[in-house]
Design a protein around this motif. Structure first.
Motif, PDB file in Angstrom:
ATOM      1  N   THR A 175      62.118   1.773 -17.320  1.00  0.00           N
ATOM      2  CA  THR A 175      61.793   0.357 -17.564  1.00  0.00           C
ATOM      3  C   THR A 175      61.002  -0.217 -16.385  1.00  0.00           C
ATOM      4  O   THR A 175      61.222   0.176 -15.234  1.00  0.00           O
ATOM      5  CB  THR A 175      63.115  -0.454 -17.670  1.00  0.00           C
ATOM      6  N   TYR A 209      75.525 -10.212 -21.951  1.00  0.00           N
ATOM      7  CA  TYR A 209      74.982  -9.204 -22.867  1.00  0.00           C
ATOM      8  C   TYR A 209      74.844  -7.883 -22.115  1.00  0.00           C
ATOM      9  O   TYR A 209      74.257  -7.815 -21.037  1.00  0.00           O
ATOM     10  CB  TYR A 209      73.627  -9.637 -23.449  1.00  0.00           C
ATOM     11  N   ARG A 210      75.385  -6.821 -22.707  1.00  0.00           N
ATOM     12  CA  ARG A 210      75.213  -5.477 -22.152  1.00  0.00           C
ATOM     13  C   ARG A 210      74.692  -4.627 -23.291  1.00  0.00           C
ATOM     14  O   ARG A 210      75.254  -4.619 -24.383  1.00  0.00           O
ATOM     15  CB  ARG A 210      76.531  -4.919 -21.611  1.00  0.00           C
ATOM     16  N   ASN A 264      70.011  -2.918 -10.884  1.00  0.00           N
ATOM     17  CA  ASN A 264      69.975  -2.477 -12.291  1.00  0.00           C
ATOM     18  C   ASN A 264      69.176  -1.198 -12.425  1.00  0.00           C
ATOM     19  O   ASN A 264      69.577  -0.269 -13.129  1.00  0.00           O
ATOM     20  CB  ASN A 264      69.343  -3.553 -13.184  1.00  0.00           C
ATOM     21  N   ALA A 265      67.997  -1.167 -11.771  1.00  0.00           N
ATOM     22  CA  ALA A 265      67.152   0.030 -11.840  1.00  0.00           C
ATOM     23  C   ALA A 265      67.962   1.235 -11.375  1.00  0.00           C
ATOM     24  O   ALA A 265      67.895   2.315 -11.988  1.00  0.00           O
ATOM     25  CB  ALA A 265      65.911  -0.170 -10.968  1.00  0.00           C
ATOM     26  N   LYS A 298      71.351   1.461 -11.250  1.00  0.00           N
ATOM     27  CA  LYS A 298      72.523   1.686 -12.109  1.00  0.00           C
ATOM     28  C   LYS A 298      72.162   2.454 -13.372  1.00  0.00           C
ATOM     29  O   LYS A 298      72.918   3.287 -13.841  1.00  0.00           O
ATOM     30  CB  LYS A 298      73.142   0.332 -12.528  1.00  0.00           C
ATOM     31  N   TYR A 299      70.989   2.097 -13.950  1.00  0.00           N
ATOM     32  CA  TYR A 299      70.653   2.651 -15.259  1.00  0.00           C
ATOM     33  C   TYR A 299      69.616   3.783 -15.180  1.00  0.00           C
ATOM     34  O   TYR A 299      68.851   3.991 -16.114  1.00  0.00           O
ATOM     35  CB  TYR A 299      70.186   1.529 -16.194  1.00  0.00           C
ATOM     36  N   ILE A 332      68.808  -8.998 -23.271  1.00  0.00           N
ATOM     37  CA  ILE A 332      69.418  -8.597 -21.993  1.00  0.00           C
ATOM     38  C   ILE A 332      69.503  -9.761 -21.004  1.00  0.00           C
ATOM     39  O   ILE A 332      70.264  -9.690 -20.051  1.00  0.00           O
ATOM     40  CB  ILE A 332      68.665  -7.413 -21.336  1.00  0.00           C
ATOM     41  N   ASP A 366      61.784   1.826 -12.947  1.00  0.00           N
ATOM     42  CA  ASP A 366      62.674   2.987 -12.801  1.00  0.00           C
ATOM     43  C   ASP A 366      62.351   4.034 -13.866  1.00  0.00           C
ATOM     44  O   ASP A 366      61.543   3.770 -14.767  1.00  0.00           O
ATOM     45  CB  ASP A 366      64.149   2.539 -12.898  1.00  0.00           C
ATOM     46  N   LEU A 400      71.101 -10.278 -15.131  1.00  0.00           N
ATOM     47  CA  LEU A 400      69.773 -10.696 -15.604  1.00  0.00           C
ATOM     48  C   LEU A 400      69.736 -12.176 -16.001  1.00  0.00           C
ATOM     49  O   LEU A 400      68.683 -12.803 -15.962  1.00  0.00           O
ATOM     50  CB  LEU A 400      69.319  -9.813 -16.771  1.00  0.00           C
ATOM     51  N   GLY A 455      79.536  -3.556 -14.272  1.00  0.00           N
ATOM     52  CA  GLY A 455      78.646  -4.701 -14.520  1.00  0.00           C
ATOM     53  C   GLY A 455      79.305  -5.662 -15.487  1.00  0.00           C
ATOM     54  O   GLY A 455      80.303  -5.313 -16.128  1.00  0.00           O
ATOM     55  N   SER A 456      78.769  -6.873 -15.548  1.00  0.00           N
ATOM     56  CA  SER A 456      79.393  -7.866 -16.422  1.00  0.00           C
ATOM     57  C   SER A 456      78.384  -8.502 -17.363  1.00  0.00           C
ATOM     58  O   SER A 456      78.694  -9.388 -18.140  1.00  0.00           O
ATOM     59  CB  SER A 456      80.037  -8.956 -15.570  1.00  0.00           C
ATOM     60  N   GLY A 457      77.129  -8.083 -17.273  1.00  0.00           N
ATOM     61  CA  GLY A 457      76.115  -8.667 -18.154  1.00  0.00           C
ATOM     62  C   GLY A 457      75.625 -10.028 -17.688  1.00  0.00           C
ATOM     63  O   GLY A 457      75.052 -10.797 -18.466  1.00  0.00           O
ATOM     64  N   PHE A 487      60.271  -4.066 -14.842  1.00  0.00           N
ATOM     65  CA  PHE A 487      60.436  -5.527 -14.875  1.00  0.00           C
ATOM     66  C   PHE A 487      59.293  -6.126 -14.060  1.00  0.00           C
ATOM     67  O   PHE A 487      59.048  -5.707 -12.930  1.00  0.00           O
ATOM     68  CB  PHE A 487      61.776  -5.925 -14.235  1.00  0.00           C
ATOM     69  N   ASP A 497      74.515  -1.458 -24.099  1.00  0.00           N
ATOM     70  CA  ASP A 497      75.378  -0.465 -24.730  1.00  0.00           C
ATOM     71  C   ASP A 497      76.783  -0.661 -24.201  1.00  0.00           C
ATOM     72  O   ASP A 497      77.074  -0.314 -23.062  1.00  0.00           O
ATOM     73  CB  ASP A 497      74.839   0.936 -24.409  1.00  0.00           C
ATOM     74  N   HIS A 530      78.652   2.134 -22.319  1.00  0.00           N
ATOM     75  CA  HIS A 530      78.502   2.489 -20.911  1.00  0.00           C
ATOM     76  C   HIS A 530      79.134   1.430 -20.001  1.00  0.00           C
ATOM     77  O   HIS A 530      79.130   1.534 -18.800  1.00  0.00           O
ATOM     78  CB  HIS A 530      77.055   2.795 -20.526  1.00  0.00           C
TER      79      HIS A 530
HETATM   80  P1  ADP Z   1      74.986  -5.684 -16.133  1.00  0.00           P
HETATM   81  O1  ADP Z   1      74.045  -4.763 -15.439  1.00  0.00           O
HETATM   82  O2  ADP Z   1      76.009  -6.254 -15.283  1.00  0.00           O
HETATM   83  O3  ADP Z   1      75.500  -5.113 -17.412  1.00  0.00           O
HETATM   84  P2  ADP Z   1      72.681  -7.370 -16.484  1.00  0.00           P
HETATM   85  O4  ADP Z   1      72.568  -8.753 -16.967  1.00  0.00           O
HETATM   86  O5  ADP Z   1      72.139  -7.080 -15.132  1.00  0.00           O
HETATM   87  O6  ADP Z   1      74.173  -6.960 -16.611  1.00  0.00           O
HETATM   88  O7  ADP Z   1      71.937  -6.467 -17.523  1.00  0.00           O
HETATM   89  C1  ADP Z   1      72.191  -6.629 -18.888  1.00  0.00           C
HETATM   90  C2  ADP Z   1      71.968  -5.310 -19.625  1.00  0.00           C
HETATM   91  O8  ADP Z   1      70.576  -4.980 -19.611  1.00  0.00           O
HETATM   92  C3  ADP Z   1      72.640  -4.155 -19.005  1.00  0.00           C
HETATM   93  O9  ADP Z   1      73.960  -4.026 -19.446  1.00  0.00           O
HETATM   94  C4  ADP Z   1      71.795  -2.989 -19.483  1.00  0.00           C
HETATM   95  O10 ADP Z   1      72.186  -2.619 -20.766  1.00  0.00           O
HETATM   96  C5  ADP Z   1      70.413  -3.586 -19.584  1.00  0.00           C
HETATM   97  N1  ADP Z   1      69.572  -3.279 -18.399  1.00  0.00           N
HETATM   98  C6  ADP Z   1      69.287  -4.068 -17.355  1.00  0.00           C
HETATM   99  N2  ADP Z   1      68.454  -3.476 -16.498  1.00  0.00           N
HETATM  100  C7  ADP Z   1      68.187  -2.237 -17.016  1.00  0.00           C
HETATM  101  C8  ADP Z   1      67.389  -1.115 -16.580  1.00  0.00           C
HETATM  102  N3  ADP Z   1      66.684  -1.142 -15.457  1.00  0.00           N
HETATM  103  N4  ADP Z   1      67.348  -0.009 -17.392  1.00  0.00           N
HETATM  104  C9  ADP Z   1      68.049   0.016 -18.540  1.00  0.00           C
HETATM  105  N5  ADP Z   1      68.828  -1.001 -19.000  1.00  0.00           N
HETATM  106  C10 ADP Z   1      68.905  -2.113 -18.229  1.00  0.00           C
END
Ligand code: ADP
Length: 446
Positions: free
Chosen positions: A436, A395-396, A349-350, A352-353, A390, A377, A412, A407-409, A438, A398, A401
């Motif tokens: 962010t 849940y995603r 995630n770190a 990807k975003y 999240i 990140d 997390l 990703g599928s939400g 974690f 935005d 994007h």
């Molecule tokens: P996915 O990444 O498959 O969408 P996740 O459950 O891993 O699903 O994450 C849920 C949402 O949380 C993501 O869609 C994103 O919007 C947000 N998110 C998670 N990790 C980060 C991060 N490191 N920085 C910004 N947004 C994040």
């Protein structure tokens, strides 16, 4: 199995209270009988003692006692007195021979009480100056009076029981009203209903209040679970339907135009491949999320090598600079799959975003009773309002994007489930200057 007759709480309580009430009345009547008998005995004993003492005091051998004796017992018709002197002379009241005759043929005696065919007598005899005085006091009238009182009391008790039965039944019914209400409400609850249905919580009695309260609590949790499951199924089908529709669209395109225009096959295949990969990822995520509880038992594993492996596997796919601050060794009881999945999801995630040229920091610290894993990140960050959401499945933050960032939400949600399994916590906060952090805290077994 023969089913026993069902007894209601009302009838049980009614029986119990009536039983107690009748028992109480029986005890009161018994106490009355014992007290009254003692009183009669004492009265007769005192009277007999008074008479004998008077005779002893007044005694002079010269007098004609036959005419005098009647005066000592004149108050009671059926009392008798008799004096036998040392010279075997007999003086007695008129009825004495008859009464002493009855006593001689008595049926039985309890202490000094003589139960004859014609009445009950208290018998006292005393020796003085080689003479003997015998007194018999008739207690029939007293016994009759007490008997009458006893009959009256029993009758009164019986009437009291008759009056008490409906009152007790009403009271018992009123006491069981909250129970009956709850039972009726429970029977009308529809488990498939969309809305949460609860039972009325009475203020008293405390026990029923607690039962109703706990039952509502259970209903609420049950309802939440059912709603989550429903949502999950709806979301999962929705998420899978989109790539599937795309794949089918391209398959149709190939079917219809594939022969005449073979170039469409080349154009459609990468799309089909991408969407099929997306579905595969999603299904794998779902399987992990739903099945991680049934995986292998936790063992003691060394965590830093697992973190390093996960980070280097991601290095190929992402271009960020990964910095790891790890102890040489950190042994912890967990399944390596759970820990790998936890690290993988957070670090991916770190990556990807956040922008490709930004750094990502992964650190692990061990304290005496817990260990802390942080992943930071310098990416887009998460708005405070979404920091709880999240962790929800699908849940995603935005949706826009969603197409650009795969990703599928679910990632997390998997992380959260793993952390809960080990009784740990996870916090999300902003990083400096942006991005962010974690922070995962896992308790160490003592
Ligand atoms: P996915 O990444 O498959 O969408 P996740 O459950 O891993 O699903 O994450 C849920 C949402 O949380 C993501 O869609 C994103 O919007 C947000 N998110 C998670 N990790 C980060 C991060 N490191 N920085 C910004 N947004 C994040």
């Amino acid at each position: 199995m023969i089913e026993g007759k069902k007894v209601t709480a009302t009838s049980q309580l009614t029986k119990l209270f009536i039983g107690l009430f009748v028992g109480l009345l029986v005890v009161v009547n018994l106490i009355f009988i014992v007290a009254a008998s003692r009183q009669i005995y004492q009265y007769a004993a005192d009277q007999a003692e008074d008479i004998t003492e008077a005779v002893v005091k007044d005694w002079t051998p010269q007098r004609d006692w036959s005419s005098l004796l009647n005066a000592y017992v004149a108050r009671q018709d059926d009392d008798a007195i008799e004096i036998t002197t040392a010279t075997k002379r007999h003086y007695h009241s008129p009825k004495a021979p008859k009464i002493f005759g009855r006593i001689h043929h008595r049926r039985f005696a309890i202490k000094d009480l003589q139960f004859t065919k014609k009445g009950i007598y208290y018998l006292r005899q005393q020796h003085f100056s080689r003479n003997r005085v015998r007194v018999a006091i008739n207690v029939d009238d007293l016994v009759k009076l007490v008997g009458l009182l006893l009959v009256t009391m029993i009758l009164a008790s019986f009437i009291m029981v008759l009056i008490a039965i409906p009152l007790i039944r009403r009271l018992a019914r009123r006491w069981t009203v909250p129970l009956t209400t709850i039972s009726q409400e429970v029977s009308t609850i529809d488990p498939t209903s969309k809305n949460l249905q609860t039972v009325t919580v009475p203020d008293s009695p405390v026990e029923i209040h607690k039962v109703a309260f706990s039952f509502n609590d259970l209903l609420t949790r049950q309802h939440q679970v059912i709603q989550r499951e429903k949502e999950f199924v709806a979301n999962a089908s929705h998420e899978l339907k989109t790539p599937l529709a795309g794949i089918l669209g391209h398959v149709n395109l190939i079917k219809r135009h594939g022969q005449d225009h073979p170039e469409v096959i080349g154009q459609s295949l990468p799309y089909i491949d991408r969407e099929a990969q997306r579905m595969k990822r999603m299904i794998n995520d779902l399987l992990t999320l739903e099945g991680h509880y049934s995986q292998e038992a936790p063992t003691i594993v060394d965590l830093p090598p697992l973190i390093k492996e996960e980070v280097s596997s991601l290095k190929g796919a992402y271009h960020q600079h990964f910095n790891c601050d790890l102890p040489i060794t950190c042994r912890y009881r967990i399944t390596s799959n759970d820990f790998r999945s936890l690290v993988h999801n957070l670090v991916e995630n770190a990556a990807k975003y956040s922008p490709a040229d930004s750094p990502i920091e992964v650190s692990l610290q061990k304290a005496t009773d817990h260990l802390v894993l942080t992943v930071a990140d310098q990416g887009s960050g998460i708005t405070p309002a979404n920091r709880e959401k999240i962790f929800d499945r699908f849940y995603r933050e935005d949706e826009s994007h969603a197409s650009s960032i795969p990703g599928s939400g679910i990632g997390l949600a998997i992380v959260k489930a793993i952390i809960e399994k080990y009784h740990g916590t996870i916090k999300v906060g902003p990083n400096q200057p942006c991005g962010t952090i974690f922070t995962v805290t896992l308790p160490v077994e003592k």
